[in-house]
Design a protein around this motif. Structure first.
Motif, PDB file in Angstrom:
ATOM      1  N   ARG A  44       0.818  -1.215   0.000  1.00  0.00           N
ATOM      2  CA  ARG A  44       0.000   0.000   0.000  1.00  0.00           C
ATOM      3  C   ARG A  44       0.852   1.265   0.000  1.00  0.00           C
ATOM      4  N   LYS A  45       2.006   1.187   0.650  1.00  0.00           N
ATOM      5  CA  LYS A  45       2.880   2.360   0.719  1.00  0.00           C
ATOM      6  C   LYS A  45       3.306   2.820  -0.671  1.00  0.00           C
ATOM      7  N   PHE A  46       3.640   1.857  -1.523  1.00  0.00           N
ATOM      8  CA  PHE A  46       4.122   2.196  -2.862  1.00  0.00           C
ATOM      9  C   PHE A  46       3.032   2.110  -3.922  1.00  0.00           C
ATOM     10  N   LYS A  47       1.816   1.737  -3.500  1.00  0.00           N
ATOM     11  CA  LYS A  47       0.682   1.630  -4.419  1.00  0.00           C
ATOM     12  C   LYS A  47       1.032   0.730  -5.610  1.00  0.00           C
ATOM     13  N   ALA A  48       1.494  -0.455  -5.279  1.00  0.00           N
ATOM     14  CA  ALA A  48       1.938  -1.382  -6.318  1.00  0.00           C
ATOM     15  C   ALA A  48       1.960  -2.799  -5.792  1.00  0.00           C
ATOM     16  N   GLU A  49       1.936  -3.737  -6.719  1.00  0.00           N
ATOM     17  CA  GLU A  49       2.350  -5.104  -6.431  1.00  0.00           C
ATOM     18  C   GLU A  49       3.831  -5.160  -6.736  1.00  0.00           C
ATOM     19  N   LEU A  50       4.609  -5.713  -5.812  1.00  0.00           N
ATOM     20  CA  LEU A  50       6.054  -5.700  -5.953  1.00  0.00           C
ATOM     21  C   LEU A  50       6.632  -7.103  -5.896  1.00  0.00           C
ATOM     22  N   SER A  51       7.716  -7.277  -6.616  1.00  0.00           N
ATOM     23  CA  SER A  51       8.519  -8.480  -6.553  1.00  0.00           C
ATOM     24  C   SER A  51       9.968  -8.038  -6.679  1.00  0.00           C
ATOM     25  N   SER A  52      10.890  -8.881  -6.295  1.00  0.00           N
ATOM     26  CA  SER A  52      12.296  -8.519  -6.442  1.00  0.00           C
ATOM     27  C   SER A  52      13.126  -9.781  -6.648  1.00  0.00           C
ATOM     28  N   VAL A  53      14.315  -9.583  -7.174  1.00  0.00           N
ATOM     29  CA  VAL A  53      15.224 -10.699  -7.392  1.00  0.00           C
ATOM     30  C   VAL A  53      16.652 -10.174  -7.318  1.00  0.00           C
ATOM     31  N   SER A  54      17.525 -10.949  -6.723  1.00  0.00           N
ATOM     32  CA  SER A  54      18.947 -10.630  -6.732  1.00  0.00           C
ATOM     33  C   SER A  54      19.601 -11.500  -7.792  1.00  0.00           C
ATOM     34  N   HIS A  55      19.956 -10.879  -8.900  1.00  0.00           N
ATOM     35  CA  HIS A  55      20.476 -11.602 -10.052  1.00  0.00           C
ATOM     36  C   HIS A  55      21.999 -11.554 -10.042  1.00  0.00           C
ATOM     37  N   PRO A  56      22.656 -12.652 -10.360  1.00  0.00           N
ATOM     38  CA  PRO A  56      24.133 -12.657 -10.325  1.00  0.00           C
ATOM     39  C   PRO A  56      24.779 -11.695 -11.303  1.00  0.00           C
ATOM     40  N   SER A  57      24.090 -11.393 -12.390  1.00  0.00           N
ATOM     41  CA  SER A  57      24.650 -10.475 -13.397  1.00  0.00           C
ATOM     42  C   SER A  57      24.143  -9.051 -13.251  1.00  0.00           C
ATOM     43  N   TYR A  58      22.863  -8.896 -12.867  1.00  0.00           N
ATOM     44  CA  TYR A  58      22.247  -7.567 -12.854  1.00  0.00           C
ATOM     45  C   TYR A  58      22.216  -6.925 -11.472  1.00  0.00           C
ATOM     46  N   GLY A  59      22.442  -7.681 -10.423  1.00  0.00           N
ATOM     47  CA  GLY A  59      22.257  -7.158  -9.089  1.00  0.00           C
ATOM     48  C   GLY A  59      20.787  -7.240  -8.694  1.00  0.00           C
ATOM     49  N   LYS A  60      20.378  -6.421  -7.748  1.00  0.00           N
ATOM     50  CA  LYS A  60      18.994  -6.465  -7.287  1.00  0.00           C
ATOM     51  C   LYS A  60      18.087  -5.697  -8.234  1.00  0.00           C
ATOM     52  N   LEU A  61      17.000  -6.370  -8.638  1.00  0.00           N
ATOM     53  CA  LEU A  61      15.986  -5.752  -9.488  1.00  0.00           C
ATOM     54  C   LEU A  61      14.671  -5.694  -8.721  1.00  0.00           C
ATOM     55  N   ILE A  62      14.010  -4.554  -8.788  1.00  0.00           N
ATOM     56  CA  ILE A  62      12.661  -4.411  -8.247  1.00  0.00           C
ATOM     57  C   ILE A  62      11.696  -4.441  -9.421  1.00  0.00           C
ATOM     58  N   LEU A  63      10.694  -5.304  -9.360  1.00  0.00           N
ATOM     59  CA  LEU A  63       9.655  -5.383 -10.382  1.00  0.00           C
ATOM     60  C   LEU A  63       8.363  -4.837  -9.789  1.00  0.00           C
ATOM     61  N   ALA A  64       7.636  -4.052 -10.580  1.00  0.00           N
ATOM     62  CA  ALA A  64       6.442  -3.395 -10.036  1.00  0.00           C
ATOM     63  C   ALA A  64       5.289  -3.398 -11.032  1.00  0.00           C
ATOM     64  N   LYS A  65       4.079  -3.553 -10.474  1.00  0.00           N
ATOM     65  CA  LYS A  65       2.833  -3.382 -11.212  1.00  0.00           C
ATOM     66  C   LYS A  65       1.972  -2.401 -10.403  1.00  0.00           C
ATOM     67  N   PRO A  66       1.793  -1.179 -10.882  1.00  0.00           N
ATOM     68  CA  PRO A  66       1.012  -0.199 -10.121  1.00  0.00           C
ATOM     69  C   PRO A  66      -0.399  -0.695  -9.827  1.00  0.00           C
ATOM     70  N   THR A  67      -0.881  -0.416  -8.627  1.00  0.00           N
ATOM     71  CA  THR A  67      -2.245  -0.781  -8.258  1.00  0.00           C
ATOM     72  C   THR A  67      -3.207   0.393  -8.359  1.00  0.00           C
ATOM     73  N   THR A  68      -2.682   1.550  -8.770  1.00  0.00           N
ATOM     74  CA  THR A  68      -3.555   2.659  -9.149  1.00  0.00           C
ATOM     75  C   THR A  68      -4.085   2.334 -10.540  1.00  0.00           C
ATOM     76  N   PHE A  69      -5.059   3.086 -11.011  1.00  0.00           N
ATOM     77  CA  PHE A  69      -5.449   2.900 -12.399  1.00  0.00           C
ATOM     78  C   PHE A  69      -4.406   3.554 -13.300  1.00  0.00           C
ATOM     79  N   MET A  70      -4.504   3.236 -14.588  1.00  0.00           N
ATOM     80  CA  MET A  70      -3.454   3.580 -15.543  1.00  0.00           C
ATOM     81  C   MET A  70      -3.036   5.047 -15.475  1.00  0.00           C
ATOM     82  N   ASN A  71      -4.011   5.942 -15.372  1.00  0.00           N
ATOM     83  CA  ASN A  71      -3.678   7.366 -15.471  1.00  0.00           C
ATOM     84  C   ASN A  71      -2.971   7.922 -14.236  1.00  0.00           C
ATOM     85  N   GLN A  72      -2.716   7.051 -13.229  1.00  0.00           N
ATOM     86  CA  GLN A  72      -1.911   7.463 -12.072  1.00  0.00           C
ATOM     87  C   GLN A  72      -0.710   6.536 -11.872  1.00  0.00           C
ATOM     88  N   SER A  73      -0.249   5.954 -12.947  1.00  0.00           N
ATOM     89  CA  SER A  73       0.881   5.023 -12.871  1.00  0.00           C
ATOM     90  C   SER A  73       2.136   5.671 -12.302  1.00  0.00           C
TER      91      SER A  73
END
Length: 201
Positions: A44-73
């Motif tokens: 709720r704090k970030f208004k999103a569905e979040l996932s993350s991964v620590s990749h050996p090549s890329y480092g830490k990645l945050i993945l996000a899908k906003p939970t607001t409607f499109m026009n407030q992404s």
């Protein structure tokens, strides 16, 4: 250039799951699956569905899908960038594009919103120096059709087959951007595909 935040755009709710406007969600879901990222969790704090991964090549990645409607992404993107001190240059945004045929993909590092409300809101909230991956959903079947009706509609069975067959290629394209940077990725991703059935770049 390293990337730390990848945002797929769409509308929340089961009624929008298979719509054209939610292709950004589908692509980031497929990416999370391939990378073995954490399960999605609503924040709720970030208004999103979040996932993350620590990749050996890329480092830490945050993945996000906003939970607001499109026009407030942009609310979600702004909050995540501010809290994690992520500059726009380290953000990738994935969204639908009516000016590309179904199955096409384009990568750009600048440009206007092109009438896309989600991208427009992001541009209003953070600097425009982020990567944009546009996923083709095809144009309206006739000019009189309201744009909202088209993007909030579902793919035809033929188009759905193309999208399903293309998801692996979309994910490979993001992997190329993460691993080799924008210049090489743009050269590969933006060239015309000779074989529409190819799932590699």
């Amino acid at each position: 250039m390293s990337y730390r935040l990848i945002v797929g755009l769409g509308n929340p709710g089961s009624e929008y799951e298979a719509t054209r406007h939610n292709i950004g969600f589908r692509v980031v879901d497929a990416l999370a699956l391939k990378l073995g990222a954490d399960s999605w969790k609503k924040d709720r704090k970030f208004k999103a569905e979040l996932s993350s991964v620590s990749h050996p090549s890329y480092g830490k990645l945050i993945l996000a899908k906003p939970t607001t409607f499109m026009n407030q992404s942009g609310v979600c993107v702004q909050k995540l960038c501010s809290f994690h001190k992520i500059p726009p240059e380290e953000v990738i945004v994935i969204y639908d594009e009516i000016n590309l045929s179904v199955g096409e993909l384009k990568l750009s590092m600048a440009g206007s919103a092109g009438g896309h409300n989600g991208l427009s809101d992001i541009l209003a909230r953070i600097a425009p120096r982020f990567a944009r991956i546009r996923v083709g959903i095809g144009g309206k079947p006739h000019k009189e059709m309201p744009l909202a009706d088209y993007v909030l509609g579902k793919f035809s069975s033929d188009d759905e087959s193309v999208i399903s067959d293309s998801l692996a290629r979309y994910v490979n394209s993001i992997d190329l951007l993460l691993s080799h940077g924008a210049d090489l990725a743009m050269n590969q991703i933006n060239r015309k595909r000779k074989n529409d059935d190819s799932n590699s770049i």
